[in-house]
Structures are given as structure tokens and as C-alpha cells.
Write a protein that holds these residues in place. Structure first.
Motif, short mmCIF file in Angstrom:
data_model
loop_
_atom_site.label_atom_id
_atom_site.label_comp_id
_atom_site.label_asym_id
_atom_site.label_seq_id
_atom_site.Cartn_x
_atom_site.Cartn_y
_atom_site.Cartn_z
N ARG A 125 8.40 8.39 -24.32
CA ARG A 125 7.14 8.80 -24.93
C ARG A 125 7.26 8.72 -26.45
N GLY A 126 6.33 8.15 -27.12
CA GLY A 126 6.42 8.00 -28.58
C GLY A 126 5.51 8.96 -29.31
N HIS A 127 5.59 8.94 -30.65
CA HIS A 127 4.71 9.77 -31.45
C HIS A 127 3.33 9.13 -31.50
N GLU A 177 7.40 17.45 -27.15
CA GLU A 177 7.88 16.25 -27.83
C GLU A 177 6.74 15.24 -27.99
N GLY A 178 6.62 14.67 -29.19
CA GLY A 178 5.57 13.69 -29.44
C GLY A 178 4.31 14.31 -30.02
#
Lengths: 440, 170
Positions: free
Chosen positions: B29-31, B134-135
Motif C-alpha cells: 500500500r502506498g502513500h 499506514e499510508g
């Protein structure tokens, strides 16, 4: 609702939280015990059963006790080692070295593990030493040894900072005077010739003609520095033909200020600031291309973070081992219950209720488990004490392992789980045919 | 009895596999937004503010602060709507206990920088109102002298040791 509960939980003291967790872990065992024995007094009969087959029972208790003890002892030891290594680094607030591996340089500067490291120059030393926020900036010059003990060149300020008062003698004042760590292989008044290098590769005759006189012995610090011999940095530099760190006209007083021009270099600088915040500001300002600043405590925390996973794995293995041993013992009890089969059948023929027989067999198994757990705590305590001594002797880091709440929780978890498992042999005893057992 | 062990071992294996699949999914999973890595005001720059993902009620914010003004700035802490309170803390080794202790303030001289990093100086968030995922990203206000600078804090992996863009020039 959850937020409110979490808030109240966090408001409790750590001890109160530990006690509550312990009670919660033990609660299933207590509830099972109360439910199984409710209305009966099986203990006199259980006592007789324990005595009747005392040697077999003792073997079972020893097996459980050893498995619990080894698990508990290892966990306590791991915590003791973490605290011991951190305590040994307590005096090292901030360390400056040439850029490289923080772990390698921490092992060198704090735990005196030999390493080759680039040197920091006099300009940088004076930049940090002259900073108004810094109260101590001491060179740590490694490389020589005597009888296996490292010789470290440093300043009188560092000696005072490291060990405080002396157990014997005084700090070094002359260039070729030395002070010994509490466990160093030298005594007050000894005259020693340093060897170049460390361990088997040390060149014993490389510095012939140089003699240090031991003028003081430091108090114990619980760190590898207890085996070290500390001398003025000026002497280490001079012995290696690098001058004294002072310019022409030096009056012979050891310690800073050093001459920027004549400073030969040092692999590490110990920095101490009076104000706590200043350490963080200095770390930020001295982390750059030509120098690295690190907190040994922070590096240790990183290493401990890695060890944290190992600790979890150790805890899991300890619990699994204990459960396997107990499962083996309980299987043994199922077999053993055949020995009691005739007596239990007689009890039931005399009119004892089924639940009473069940309570007797369960209580018997529970007694073995509890006996094993208590023995395990004693074995764990002894194992931790022995391992601590061995580790302290081998690493020079004072390791004091004692049993704490994590171990109490581990043993409580073991008791709770296995006491519920003990229902299995009790059930198997009930499923036997009374008439056949009476005839056997 | 062996059936019990086989069943227990199977359960453990399934549990471990489920955890591994979840971890792999989170790792990819990315930002969502990378545009707010720098905050500036009054000659001050705050770069790469980040935090670790956590489900606990406590979290930490890290960043790099640069003082390009011509005067000394006193850094006193931060606040965020995400937390009941926030304070400046420093990691310390006291007799073998490695813990964060409160720090009232840290002065930053002109032309100097201050690093907020794990096991060093940090902003401690207390009474977090929701887990840090997170993200995700949240807003904090850094208190630097008379300046209160809005900072976008990116939430990194729970084991992260630096901002995912650390080393980039902004």
C-alpha cells in the motif's frame, strides 16, 4: 466505552496492571478448580495417591519443573542481559566518530571491542570541546593492551565521569601514569609495558622502553571498562610516535585543551552535556559528512528491538516445550490411572459419586502440575543466577537476572492451560468399566 | 491426543499464513499524497514529518527542522487534533532503563537544524483518538517560538526507521 476503559487501565500503576493480568491469567485455572471440586474434599485421597506412587510422581514433577525452569530462566536471562548492556552504556551520553557503522563504533567505544576506525582530527575535537553546551569532551584512543586488558588513552575528566571516586589511589596526573579498572589484571604500584594491538596478534615488544605506573584503581562500573587500563591520551599518542597532542612549551599537564595543529587524531570522542536537550542538538549538528554523532542508548534500543522478536520466539518455544512436556506427563497419567483403576472402581462401588472420582483424578493431576510449576520457579531462579555469573565472567558486563512479572505471567499461563488439559485424564478415568476394573 | 496436536498445529499454520498475507498486502500500500513534505514559515522549514502506524494510544512524530532565520528559535513541542495531548520528549538511558523523558524545549540556533528521530528527540502523542493507519496522513502544529507551523505527518510502516522520502532534496 473502549477509550474510557483504556484510559482507566493506563492510569493504573505498572505493578497494579501486572497483578491484574496475573489474576486474569490464573482465573480459568481457579474457576475450573472450584467447579470440579465444588462440594467435595478430595485432598486427603489425593495426598494418599501422591504418597502411594511417590517416586513416579516425583519424576513427573521433576520433568515439569525442569521444562518450566529452563523457559523461565532463559527469559529472565534475556531481560537481564538487555538491562546489563544498557547499564554498561549509561555513562556514554553521546559518542562522536568518523562516519560509518554506529553498531561497530558503539561496540568499540562502549564495550571495548577492538576495531580499526578512521580518526577525528584536532579541528573537530576542539569544535566540540569548545562548544559552550559541552561539559566533557574526552578522546578515547584504543589500540594497545596489557595481559589481555585493553589500554585506553583518554582524559582525567573522563576517568572521573566513568567511575567517580577511586577505591585505591588517585587519577593519573603524569603522562605515563595509569589507572586500572576494578577487575584489570594489575595492582596499585605495578609498572607495566604496553603491547601493541590486542589478543593473539598483540606485539608484546613493540613499545619496549615505555612503562606505565598504576597510580589508582577505579570503583566497579559493571561494564567492560572494569577490565581496562586507562592512561592519558598523550601517552598513547607519544608511544606511537605521534607527539603529545600539545604544542611546544607544553607544561606536562595531561588532558584538554589540546593543540588543533598537534592533535594526532582519535577514533572516538565521548561527549557529555549538562543539559539533556543539548545532547539532541549536538547530535543533530554533528551528524554530517565528516563526523557521525550517536547515542549508544539509541543504538542499543534498535538492537533490543531486534532481540524483541527473538524474545517473542523464545517465549513461544518455552510455552510450547512446557505444554509438550505436560502433555507427555498427562498421557503418562492416563496410563497411570490404570494403576488406580481398581481403587477408583472400589470407590464408585462403595457409592462415591462419579463427579467425586472425577474431582480426585483431576486434583491429583493438578497437584503434579502445581508442584512442577513451583519447582520450575526455583529451577528458573537458579538457572538465571548461574547464567548471569557465566555471562558476566565472559563479557565483563554485569548481568543481574532476576525473575519478574513476565516470568510470573508465563508460569501462570502454563498453569492455567495445563490444568484445563488435566481434565482429559480425569475424563478418561471416568470412561472405564467399573465392574471390569473391580475384577482385574 | 495426537489429533489435538495436529489440529493445534494446523490452526497455528493457518493463523501464521493469514498474518503473512496481511503483512504482504500492507507492504504494497502506498502513500496517497506526496505533496506536503515541507512546511515553511518565518525562516523555518520542517521537512519529512512522519509517524509510525500504531493501534496503541500513544504515537511519536519525527521530522527535521531547519532554522534559516537570523535569530534563535525555541522549539517547545506540537499539538494535533489526533491526540488528547502532545509533548516534546527525548530518549534516555537512565541506569539501564531506555525510555522517553519529557524535554521542556530545545533552542535551535540560526543556520542550524534539529532532527526528530526514533530513539532520539520526538513529539509524543498521548491519548490518540484513532489508530494511525499506514499510508494515511494527519495534521500537527509545531510550536517554534512565536510561529505555529502546520505540518502534514505521513504515517509509515509500524517498524519504519525513517520517512520513506528521507534523503530526497526538497
Amino acid at each position: 466505552m473502549f477509550q474510557e476503559f483504556a484510559g482507566r487501565w493506563e492510569a493504573l500503576s505498572a505493578t497494579a496492571q501486572d497483578v491484574i493480568v496475573l489474576c486474569l491469567i490464573l482465573a480459568p485455572a481457579v474457576l475450573v478448580g472450584l467447579a470440579v471440586t465444588f462440594g467435595y474434599r478430595p485432598l486427603p485421597l489425593v495426598g494418599a495417591m501422591l504418597w502411594r506412587f511417590r517416586w513416579t510422581n516425583l519424576m513427573f514433577v521433576l520433568l515439569i519443573g525442569t521444562s518450566v525452569g529452563v523457559g523461565v530462566g532463559l527469559l529472565a536471562q534475556e531481560r537481564g542481559l538487555r538491562q546489563g548492556t544498557a547499564r554498561a552504556a549509561d555513562k556514554f551520553d553521546l559518542v562522536l566518530t568518523a562516519p560509518g557503522s554506529e553498531v561497530t563504533m558503539m561496540l568499540a567505544a562502549v564495550y571495548l571491542q577492538p576495531t580499526d576506525a578512521p580518526l577525528l582530527d584536532g579541528k573537530l575535537f576542539n569544535e566540540i570541546a569548545d562548544d559552550e553546551r559541552v561539559s566533557i569532551a574526552a578522546p578515547l584512543a584504543f589500540g594497545d593492551s596489557f595481559a589481555g586488558a585493553p589500554i585506553v588513552g583518554t582524559s582525567p575528566q573522563f576517568v572521573a565521569h566513568l567511575a567517580g571516586a577511586f577505591s585505591q589511589g588517585r587519577a593519573f596526573a603524569g603522562q605515563y601514569e595509569a589507572v586500572a579498572g576494578a577487575n584489570a589484571p594489575v595492582s596499585l604500584g605495578d609498572q607495566i609495558v604496553p603491547a601493541h594491538g590486542f589478543g593473539e596478534a598483540a606485539e608484546e615488544d613493540a613499545h619496549e622502553g615505555t612503562t606505565y605506573t598504576v597510580v589508582g584503581t577505579m570503583n566497579p562500573t559493571g561494564s567492560p571498562w572494569d577490565r581496562a587500563i586507562l592512561v592519558p591520551a598523550e601517552a598513547v599518542w607519544a608511544v606511537h610516535g605521534l607527539g603529545t597532542g600539545h604544542g611546544p612549551g607544553w607544561d606536562g599537564a595531561v588532558g584538554p585543551p589540546y593543540s588543533e595543529l598537534f592533535f594526532p587524531g582519535t577514533p572516538a570522542i565521548l561527549v557529555r552535556a549538562e543539559e539533556l536537550w543539548a545532547n539532541y542538538a549536538l547530535r543533530s549538528e554533528f551528524t554530517r559528512d565528516d563526523v557521525m554523532a550517536f547515542f549508544p542508548g539509541a543504538v542499543l534500543a534498535q538492537l533490543h528491538g531486534l532481540l524483541g522478536d527473538v524474545r517473542e520466539a523464545m517465549s513461544a518455544i518455552a510455552v510450547i516445550t512446557q505444554i509438550l512436556v505436560t502433555a507427555g506427563v498427562l498421557t503418562g497419567l492416563v496410563v497411570l490411572s490404570r494403576l488406580y483403576a481398581q481403587r477408583l472402581a472400589l470407590l464408585r462401588a462403595l457409592g462415591a459419586p462419579l463427579r467425586f472420582t472425577f474431582a480426585v483424578v483431576w486434583s491429583y493431576a493438578a497437584a503434579l502440575i502445581l508442584g512442577g510449576a513451583v519447582l520450575g520457579i526455583a529451577v528458573g531462579y537458579a538457572a538465571a543466577a548461574v547464567l548471569s555469573r557465566v555471562l558476566t565472567a565472559r563479557t565483563d558486563i554485569l548481568v543481574t537476572a532476576s525473575l519478574g512479572w513476565p516470568e510470573a505471567h508465563l508460569v501462570a499461563g502454563f498453569i492455567s492451560l495445563t490444568i484445563i488439559l488435566a481434565l482429559i485424564p480425569a475424563l478418561s478415568a471416568l470412561s472405564r468399566n467399573v465392574v471390569r476394573d473391580l475384577r482385574s | 491426543m495426537p489429533r489435538v496436536f495436529i489440529a493445534a498445529a494446523t490452526l497455528l499454520f493457518v493463523f501464521a499464513a493469514a498474518l503473512a498475507v496481511q503483512a504482504a498486502g500492507e507492504g504494497h500500500r502506498g502513500h496517497g499524497d506526496h505533496s506536503d513534505h515541507v512546511s515553511e514559515a518565518g525562516g523555518l522549514r520542517i521537512i519529512h514529518a512522519w509517524s509510525r502506524a500504531t493501534g496503541e494510544r500513544e504515537g511519536f512524530v519525527f521530522a527535521e527542522i531547519e532554522n534559516w532565520s537570523d535569530h534563535l528559535i525555541e522549539f517547545t513541542g506540537a499539538e494535533s487534533d489526533m491526540a488528547g495531548s502532545a509533548r516534546l520528549v527525548g530518549f534516555q538511558n537512565t541506569d539501564g532503563k531506555l525510555t522517553y523523558v519529557p524535554i521542556p524545549s530545545v533552542p535551535i540556533a540560526p543556520g542550524k537544524r534539529l532532527m526528530l528521530e526514533p530513539n532520539g528527540l520526538a513529539i509524543q502523542l498521548l491519548d490518540l483518538k484513532e489508530p494511525l493507519e499506514e499510508g494515511s496522513e494527519f495534521i500537527a502544529h509545531f510550536e517554534l517560538g512565536k510561529n505555529e507551523i502546520e505540518v502534514h505527518v505521513e504515517v509509515e510502516d509500524e517498524d519504519a526507521t525513517s520517512h520513506s522520502h528521507a534523503g530526497h532534496n526538497h
